[in-house]
Design a protein around this motif. Structure first.
Motif, short mmCIF file in Angstrom:
data_model
loop_
_atom_site.label_atom_id
_atom_site.label_comp_id
_atom_site.label_asym_id
_atom_site.label_seq_id
_atom_site.Cartn_x
_atom_site.Cartn_y
_atom_site.Cartn_z
N LEU A 12 0.87 -1.29 0.11
CA LEU A 12 -0.03 0.18 0.07
C LEU A 12 0.82 1.08 0.00
CD1 LEU A 12 -2.76 1.48 0.18
CD2 LEU A 12 -2.62 1.19 2.73
N LEU A 13 1.81 1.26 0.90
CA LEU A 13 2.89 2.45 0.71
C LEU A 13 3.44 2.93 -0.56
CD1 LEU A 13 4.79 2.01 4.11
CD2 LEU A 13 3.41 4.09 3.47
N THR A 14 3.79 1.47 -1.30
CA THR A 14 4.46 1.58 -2.47
C THR A 14 3.34 2.27 -3.49
OG1 THR A 14 5.99 -0.15 -2.12
CG2 THR A 14 5.54 0.65 -4.55
N ARG A 15 2.42 1.73 -3.47
CA ARG A 15 1.06 2.43 -4.50
C ARG A 15 0.91 3.78 -4.41
NH1 ARG A 15 -1.32 -2.47 -3.14
NH2 ARG A 15 -2.94 -1.50 -1.85
N LEU A 16 0.72 4.22 -2.88
CA LEU A 16 0.33 5.55 -2.63
C LEU A 16 1.68 6.45 -2.57
CD1 LEU A 16 -1.62 4.98 0.86
CD2 LEU A 16 -2.58 5.37 -1.43
N SER A 17 2.69 5.92 -2.53
CA SER A 17 3.91 6.98 -2.79
C SER A 17 4.00 7.31 -4.48
CB SER A 17 5.11 6.07 -2.09
OG SER A 17 5.05 6.14 -0.79
N ARG A 18 3.55 6.19 -5.21
CA ARG A 18 3.81 6.55 -6.67
C ARG A 18 2.35 7.36 -7.36
NH1 ARG A 18 8.29 3.65 -8.04
NH2 ARG A 18 8.95 2.25 -6.57
N PHE A 19 1.54 7.66 -6.45
CA PHE A 19 0.25 8.39 -6.96
C PHE A 19 0.68 9.60 -7.30
CE2 PHE A 19 -3.01 11.28 -6.40
CZ PHE A 19 -4.07 10.57 -6.70
N GLU A 20 0.22 9.93 -8.82
CA GLU A 20 0.57 11.09 -9.65
C GLU A 20 -0.75 12.25 -9.40
OE1 GLU A 20 3.09 12.13 -11.05
OE2 GLU A 20 4.31 10.26 -10.97
N PRO A 21 -0.54 13.41 -8.78
CA PRO A 21 -1.43 14.52 -8.61
C PRO A 21 -2.40 14.75 -9.78
CG PRO A 21 0.70 15.16 -8.02
CD PRO A 21 1.02 13.79 -8.69
N CYS A 22 -3.45 14.57 -9.67
CA CYS A 22 -4.74 14.61 -10.72
C CYS A 22 -5.38 16.00 -10.87
CB CYS A 22 -5.58 13.44 -10.62
SG CYS A 22 -6.58 13.37 -9.34
N ALA A 323 10.38 23.30 12.15
CA ALA A 323 9.80 23.73 13.25
C ALA A 323 10.89 24.63 14.10
CB ALA A 323 9.40 22.73 14.01
N ALA A 324 10.41 25.32 15.15
CA ALA A 324 11.02 26.15 16.14
C ALA A 324 12.22 25.09 16.84
CB ALA A 324 10.28 26.83 16.77
N SER A 325 11.58 23.64 16.85
CA SER A 325 12.36 22.78 17.60
C SER A 325 13.68 22.43 16.81
CB SER A 325 11.61 21.77 18.00
OG SER A 325 11.15 21.02 16.69
N GLY A 326 13.74 22.61 15.71
CA GLY A 326 14.72 22.25 14.64
C GLY A 326 14.22 20.96 13.85
N ASP A 327 12.98 20.37 13.95
CA ASP A 327 12.77 19.40 13.37
C ASP A 327 11.90 19.63 12.00
OD1 ASP A 327 13.59 17.37 15.19
OD2 ASP A 327 12.10 17.37 16.38
N ILE A 328 11.97 18.65 11.09
CA ILE A 328 11.18 19.09 9.99
C ILE A 328 9.58 18.99 10.22
CG2 ILE A 328 12.82 18.32 8.33
CD1 ILE A 328 11.68 15.66 8.16
N SER A 329 9.08 19.63 9.42
CA SER A 329 7.42 19.60 9.46
C SER A 329 6.81 18.14 8.90
CB SER A 329 6.89 20.55 8.79
OG SER A 329 6.83 20.42 7.28
N VAL A 330 5.56 17.93 9.25
CA VAL A 330 4.86 16.77 8.81
C VAL A 330 4.80 16.72 7.45
CG1 VAL A 330 2.83 15.58 8.98
CG2 VAL A 330 3.70 16.35 11.30
N GLU A 331 4.54 17.93 6.88
CA GLU A 331 4.52 17.87 5.46
C GLU A 331 5.73 17.59 4.71
OE1 GLU A 331 2.36 21.38 2.77
OE2 GLU A 331 3.94 21.92 4.06
N VAL A 332 6.70 18.07 5.05
CA VAL A 332 7.91 17.75 4.62
C VAL A 332 8.36 16.30 4.81
CG1 VAL A 332 10.43 18.40 4.66
CG2 VAL A 332 8.68 20.09 4.51
N ALA A 333 8.20 15.91 6.01
CA ALA A 333 8.43 14.54 6.29
C ALA A 333 7.92 13.54 5.17
CB ALA A 333 8.27 14.20 7.80
N ASP A 334 6.78 13.72 5.23
CA ASP A 334 5.68 13.07 4.18
C ASP A 334 6.26 13.23 2.55
OD1 ASP A 334 3.00 11.64 3.70
OD2 ASP A 334 3.02 13.07 2.44
N GLU A 335 6.74 14.53 2.32
CA GLU A 335 7.16 14.60 0.93
C GLU A 335 8.40 13.65 0.71
OE1 GLU A 335 10.22 17.43 -1.15
OE2 GLU A 335 9.12 18.23 0.38
N LEU A 336 9.34 13.74 1.61
CA LEU A 336 10.81 13.24 1.67
C LEU A 336 10.58 11.61 1.45
CD1 LEU A 336 12.93 15.32 3.81
CD2 LEU A 336 12.72 15.24 1.63
N LEU A 337 9.60 11.17 2.42
CA LEU A 337 9.23 9.59 2.38
C LEU A 337 9.09 9.09 1.21
CD1 LEU A 337 7.85 7.67 5.45
CD2 LEU A 337 6.79 7.52 2.87
N ARG A 338 7.76 9.98 0.46
CA ARG A 338 7.44 9.36 -1.01
C ARG A 338 8.39 9.47 -1.96
NH1 ARG A 338 4.54 12.80 -2.74
NH2 ARG A 338 4.11 14.64 -1.16
#
Length: 370
Positions: A12-22, A323-338
């Motif tokens: 499922l992760l593989t399929r969703l990560s390869r999804f193209e915006p529509c 973020a102020a803590s120095g960590d990446i945001s959820v949005e960016v973490a998701d982008e990098l993971l995909r």
């Protein structure tokens, strides 16, 4: 509908990560479906409020809004009619404009409810679930009985029992006694070898990469001495657990051990990445160098914080990159993971929040240098 197993999550992760915006949003919904003290689900209030409000507030052309509204109705129907009683975590991904409707139900709990309306499926919580509740095998053995149990996503997904004839040492003296003791030792060694053969088959068939040994202290050294190098490399811990221990005890104790070993491994791989980067080796740290390496297909292992900056309202990705803590945001973490999964890079979600904080919450080991 059966609950989801680890191999299905990976697919499922593989399929969703390869999804193209529509051009239409993807509705990604994560729910903690653990029942309350009265045995009732407690996500319905969240669903009623957030789903309706977010869909109503979404600004888009009429045909896109109509498609999104239909996605919301389909999600509501699924949650009303098809939730399994044993499910503690539920995830759904819907985009009628792209003929996408994927669902997941698992005994592993999802920590918090979250709803995302984004151009691509939001997969980070799904990857985190798979990382926190990995597939692994447990061998529990005594002198005549062994259980080989495979756990994944907080549930038993397989079990085999190996039973050998009981043997016992006896008191006495003389040659007959010595011969009998040799017979006992031979039978116990035969039992160990048979169990190891079965364990090897399970490890290869189920693609196991972590094994916990448990059982009687007097026989575990014999097991270790007869493991093949390949099996021995998979052993992460040794515990004292009775061969007749209930399943919930085995799961609780071994999962705790697996997580402790993962944290230790996280420390080692992060230290290796940072040291290699400083030495000019095959590693990068920080958001921009890591993103650039992903775009070039250089990344072999992506290291991401398992606790990125959470959305302020818990319903949509955090805006901004760090973020102020120095960590990446959820949005960016998701982008990098995909991006990592699109290039067949391995992803490690690092649990210790302090381990990657000094480098912005992200690092990578590289396949090659440009």
């Amino acid at each position: 509908m059966a609950l989801t197993i680890t191999s299905e999550v990976e697919a499922l992760l593989t399929r969703l990560s390869r999804f193209e915006p529509c051009g239409a949003p993807v509705l990604s919904l994560y729910l903690n479906a653990q029942p309350d003290q009265r045995g009732r689900d407690h996500f319905k209030g969240f669903l009623k409020k957030e789903l309706q409000e977010r869909v109503f507030a979404f600004k888009a052309p009429r045909e896109v809004r109509e498609s999104l509204e239909e996605d919301a109705r389909r999600v509501e129907y699924f949650l009303r009619e098809e939730i399994q009683p044993a499910a503690n975590g539920v995830a759904l991904f819907a985009c009628g404009a792209a003929n996408l409707f994927e669902t997941l139900q698992t005994e592993a709990p999802i920590d918090t409810h979250a709803l995302y309306l984004t151009p691509t499926p939001h997969v980070y919580p799904l990857a985190l679930l798979s990382e926190q509740y990995p597939r692994y095998a447990v061998l529990i053995i005594d002198t005549n009985t062994a259980r080989i149990v495979v756990f994944a996503l907080n549930a038993r997904v397989g079990e085999q029992v190996v039973q050998s004839p009981k043997t016992a040492r006896t008191s006495g003296s003389g040659w007959s006694q010595m011969n009998y003791q040799r017979h006992v030792d031979h039978e116990r060694l035969h039992h160990v070898k048979e169990v190891i053969e079965r364990l090897d088959l399970v490890a290869r068939t189920d693609k196991i990469d972590k094994i916990v040994l448990a059982g009687e202290e007097r026989i575990l050294p014999v097991v270790r001495n007869h493991l093949s190098p390949a099996l021995s490399a998979l052993v992460v811990d040794k515990l004292r657990i009775d061969v007749e221990a209930p399943e919930h005890e085995v799961l609780e104790r071994t999962l705790e051990s697996i997580r402790a070993q993962q944290l230790q491994s996280d420390r080692q791989i992060v230290a290796h990445a940072v040291d290699s980067h400083r030495a000019g080796g095959l590693a990068v740290v920080g958001l921009k160098p890591t993103r650039r390496a992903l775009e070039r297909g250089q990344v072999h292992v992506l290291l991401l914080s398992a606790q990125p900056q959470a959305p302020s309202d818990g319903t949509s990705p955090a805006q901004g990159e760090t973020a102020a803590s120095g960590d990446i945001s959820v949005e960016v973490a998701d982008e990098l993971l995909r991006r990592a999964r699109q290039t067949d890079a391995h992803v490690r979600l690092v649990e210790g929040p302090e381990l990657l904080r000094g480098v912005g919450g992200v690092a990578a080991l590289l396949r090659f240098r440009m």
